[in-house]
Design a protein around this motif. Structure first.
Motif, mmCIF file in Angstrom:
data_model
loop_
_atom_site.group_PDB
_atom_site.id
_atom_site.type_symbol
_atom_site.label_atom_id
_atom_site.label_comp_id
_atom_site.label_asym_id
_atom_site.label_seq_id
_atom_site.Cartn_x
_atom_site.Cartn_y
_atom_site.Cartn_z
ATOM 1 N N ASP A 54 24.967 63.054 97.779
ATOM 2 C CA ASP A 54 25.344 62.182 98.902
ATOM 3 C C ASP A 54 24.186 61.273 99.277
ATOM 4 O OD1 ASP A 54 27.922 63.325 99.285
ATOM 5 O OD2 ASP A 54 27.025 64.990 100.370
ATOM 6 N N ASN A 55 23.006 61.865 99.367
ATOM 7 C CA ASN A 55 21.813 61.114 99.755
ATOM 8 C C ASN A 55 21.491 60.038 98.732
ATOM 9 O OD1 ASN A 55 18.810 60.536 100.054
ATOM 10 N ND2 ASN A 55 19.151 61.856 101.829
ATOM 11 N N LEU A 56 21.658 60.363 97.461
ATOM 12 C CA LEU A 56 21.374 59.388 96.404
ATOM 13 C C LEU A 56 22.282 58.165 96.513
ATOM 14 C CD1 LEU A 56 19.996 58.531 93.727
ATOM 15 C CD2 LEU A 56 21.821 59.789 92.537
ATOM 16 N N TRP A 57 23.585 58.379 96.673
ATOM 17 C CA TRP A 57 24.536 57.274 96.677
ATOM 18 C C TRP A 57 24.497 56.478 97.981
ATOM 19 C CZ3 TRP A 57 26.040 55.594 92.293
ATOM 20 C CH2 TRP A 57 26.356 56.450 91.234
ATOM 21 N N ASN A 58 23.949 57.064 99.028
ATOM 22 C CA ASN A 58 23.905 56.387 100.323
ATOM 23 C C ASN A 58 23.089 55.091 100.240
ATOM 24 O OD1 ASN A 58 24.295 56.003 103.123
ATOM 25 N ND2 ASN A 58 22.357 57.033 103.579
ATOM 26 N N ASN A 59 23.745 53.957 100.495
ATOM 27 C CA ASN A 59 23.106 52.626 100.475
ATOM 28 C C ASN A 59 22.511 52.259 99.116
ATOM 29 O OD1 ASN A 59 23.642 52.137 103.257
ATOM 30 N ND2 ASN A 59 21.852 53.381 103.813
ATOM 31 N N LEU A 60 22.991 52.881 98.057
ATOM 32 C CA LEU A 60 22.502 52.553 96.713
ATOM 33 C C LEU A 60 23.294 51.385 96.155
ATOM 34 C CD1 LEU A 60 20.683 53.314 94.286
ATOM 35 C CD2 LEU A 60 22.490 54.897 93.563
ATOM 36 N N ARG A 61 22.606 50.323 95.788
ATOM 37 C CA ARG A 61 23.262 49.131 95.271
ATOM 38 C C ARG A 61 23.641 49.313 93.801
ATOM 39 N NH1 ARG A 61 18.645 46.495 97.260
ATOM 40 N NH2 ARG A 61 18.252 45.726 95.154
ATOM 41 N N ASP A 62 24.745 48.691 93.417
ATOM 42 C CA ASP A 62 25.189 48.765 92.023
ATOM 43 C C ASP A 62 24.128 48.208 91.073
ATOM 44 O OD1 ASP A 62 27.508 49.831 92.954
ATOM 45 O OD2 ASP A 62 28.802 48.154 92.378
ATOM 46 N N GLU A 63 23.419 47.159 91.519
ATOM 47 C CA GLU A 63 22.387 46.558 90.667
ATOM 48 C C GLU A 63 21.268 47.558 90.375
ATOM 49 O OE1 GLU A 63 22.412 44.214 94.195
ATOM 50 O OE2 GLU A 63 24.220 45.222 93.509
ATOM 51 N N THR A 64 20.933 48.359 91.398
ATOM 52 C CA THR A 64 19.873 49.366 91.226
ATOM 53 C C THR A 64 20.299 50.420 90.213
ATOM 54 O OG1 THR A 64 19.236 49.039 93.541
ATOM 55 C CG2 THR A 64 18.338 50.970 92.422
ATOM 56 N N CYS A 65 21.568 50.782 90.245
ATOM 57 C CA CYS A 65 22.095 51.803 89.328
ATOM 58 C C CYS A 65 21.927 51.411 87.868
ATOM 59 C CB CYS A 65 23.579 52.026 89.592
ATOM 60 S SG CYS A 65 23.968 52.846 91.122
ATOM 61 N N LYS A 66 21.894 50.094 87.623
ATOM 62 C CA LYS A 66 21.904 49.596 86.251
ATOM 63 C C LYS A 66 20.515 49.300 85.697
ATOM 64 C CE LYS A 66 26.441 47.503 87.062
ATOM 65 N NZ LYS A 66 27.206 46.238 87.104
ATOM 66 N N ILE A 67 19.493 49.453 86.512
ATOM 67 C CA ILE A 67 18.134 49.160 86.049
ATOM 68 C C ILE A 67 17.695 50.206 85.022
ATOM 69 C CG2 ILE A 67 15.697 49.074 86.752
ATOM 70 C CD1 ILE A 67 16.698 47.914 89.433
ATOM 71 N N ILE A 68 17.234 49.728 83.878
ATOM 72 C CA ILE A 68 16.745 50.626 82.823
ATOM 73 C C ILE A 68 15.233 50.741 82.953
ATOM 74 C CG2 ILE A 68 16.590 51.026 80.337
ATOM 75 C CD1 ILE A 68 19.149 49.380 80.022
ATOM 76 N N THR A 69 14.752 51.948 83.082
ATOM 77 C CA THR A 69 13.328 52.191 83.313
ATOM 78 C C THR A 69 12.562 52.303 82.003
ATOM 79 O OG1 THR A 69 13.529 54.606 83.274
ATOM 80 C CG2 THR A 69 13.987 53.496 85.369
ATOM 81 N N ALA A 70 11.254 52.506 82.139
ATOM 82 C CA ALA A 70 10.400 52.680 80.961
ATOM 83 C C ALA A 70 10.794 53.929 80.174
ATOM 84 C CB ALA A 70 8.940 52.756 81.393
ATOM 85 N N LYS A 71 11.424 54.895 80.845
ATOM 86 C CA LYS A 71 11.886 56.116 80.177
ATOM 87 C C LYS A 71 13.196 55.874 79.424
ATOM 88 C CE LYS A 71 11.633 60.058 82.293
ATOM 89 N NZ LYS A 71 11.797 61.134 83.308
ATOM 90 N N GLU A 72 13.673 54.614 79.471
ATOM 91 C CA GLU A 72 14.919 54.222 78.815
ATOM 92 C C GLU A 72 16.114 55.001 79.354
ATOM 93 O OE1 GLU A 72 14.570 54.201 74.569
ATOM 94 O OE2 GLU A 72 12.953 52.726 74.577
ATOM 95 N N THR A 73 16.156 55.086 80.690
ATOM 96 C CA THR A 73 17.304 55.663 81.376
ATOM 97 C C THR A 73 17.641 54.783 82.569
ATOM 98 O OG1 THR A 73 15.976 57.052 82.861
ATOM 99 C CG2 THR A 73 16.627 58.017 80.745
ATOM 100 N N SER A 74 18.785 55.017 83.159
ATOM 101 C CA SER A 74 19.180 54.351 84.393
ATOM 102 C C SER A 74 19.868 55.398 85.262
ATOM 103 C CB SER A 74 20.145 53.197 84.104
ATOM 104 O OG SER A 74 21.383 53.695 83.601
ATOM 105 N N ILE A 75 20.095 55.059 86.518
ATOM 106 C CA ILE A 75 20.784 56.010 87.398
ATOM 107 C C ILE A 75 22.184 56.298 86.862
ATOM 108 C CG2 ILE A 75 21.820 56.305 89.685
ATOM 109 C CD1 ILE A 75 19.353 54.921 90.856
ATOM 110 N N ILE A 76 22.877 55.258 86.434
ATOM 111 C CA ILE A 76 24.222 55.462 85.890
ATOM 112 C C ILE A 76 24.182 56.366 84.665
ATOM 113 C CG2 ILE A 76 26.130 54.316 84.686
ATOM 114 C CD1 ILE A 76 25.821 51.996 86.600
#
Length: 224
Positions: A54-76
């Motif tokens: 619940d805390n994670l999804w609270n005010n989490l933008r869709d754009e943020t979910c799609k960001i691919i990090t240096a670890k080659e993962t994303s929230i999605i």
């Protein structure tokens, strides 16, 4: 940043102590249910208590979910990964039943893959991020959580040391839960060496908390 790992190690230690003993098994199962409830949204256990998800999804933008990090993962990707693995492990290996994921859910998610995503490349993750229906991803994980909850509630002490059968691992292959790629196929060997207690410890509990922590790090850094 919320640290979802804080205090979790102690819970894992207690779980490992309580579940293998018949006299403390019931207490261990209750602790497992408590821990599992924190990993999923409120709709799974309906306690009214805000969970890590619940805390994670609270005010989490869709754009943020799609960001691919240096670890080659994303929230999605992380959420799909832990949901699909929990689905495979809890339903096929622990509950010896069919998975929640099927062709209908795959269509609703609007994704091509059916495996855990372990072998996905950056371009594949980017395409995955852009195509997946986030609302349906939340609903899929919720259904997985509810199924696992029922499986945990039905666990008996005699189940804890039960070994995984080759037929169950073969079913994961038929379910396309893993693919014939070195970064994916190793999961069958890893899970196949564990008993039910081992699967509860990893991936049902610890694996999810690790990935949720990664999600919170991404949220803190980019969701501004």
């Amino acid at each position: 940043m919320i640290n979802v790992s804080q205090g979790w190690n102690e819970k894992q230690k207690n779980l490992a102590k309580l579940l293998p003993k018949e006299e403390t098994f019931a207490a261990g199962r209750e602790l497992l249910l408590e821990m599992h409830s924190l990993l999923h949204d409120q709709n799974v256990y309906k306690t009214g208590q805000e969970t890590y998800t619940d805390n994670l999804w609270n005010n989490l933008r869709d754009e943020t979910c799609k960001i691919i990090t240096a670890k080659e993962t994303s929230i999605i990707w992380d959420i799909w990964h832990i949901a699909r693995i929990e689905d495979l492990v809890s339903n096929i290996l622990i509950g010896n039943r069919e998975t929640i994921f099927n062709s209908e859910i795959q269509d609703k998610l609007n994704i091509k893959i059916a495996d855990t995503g372990n072998a996905m490349t950056c371009p594949e993750i980017e395409s995955f991020n852009n195509s997946i229906n986030i609302k349906e991803l939340k609903l899929y994980r919720q259904k997985v959580g509810k199924s696992t909850k029922k499986i945990i509630q039905s666990l008996e002490f005699k189940d804890i040391k039960r070994k995984i059968q080759k037929e169950q691992l073969d079913r994961i292959l038929r379910n396309n839960g893993v693919i014939n790629h070195p970064k994916s196929i190793w999961l069958l060997d890893f899970w196949g060496k564990k008993n039910i207690l081992g699967l509860i410890m990893m991936p049902i509990t610890r694996h999810q908390i690790v990935h949720l922590n990664d999600c919170f790090r991404i949220k803190q850094k980019y969701n501004k």
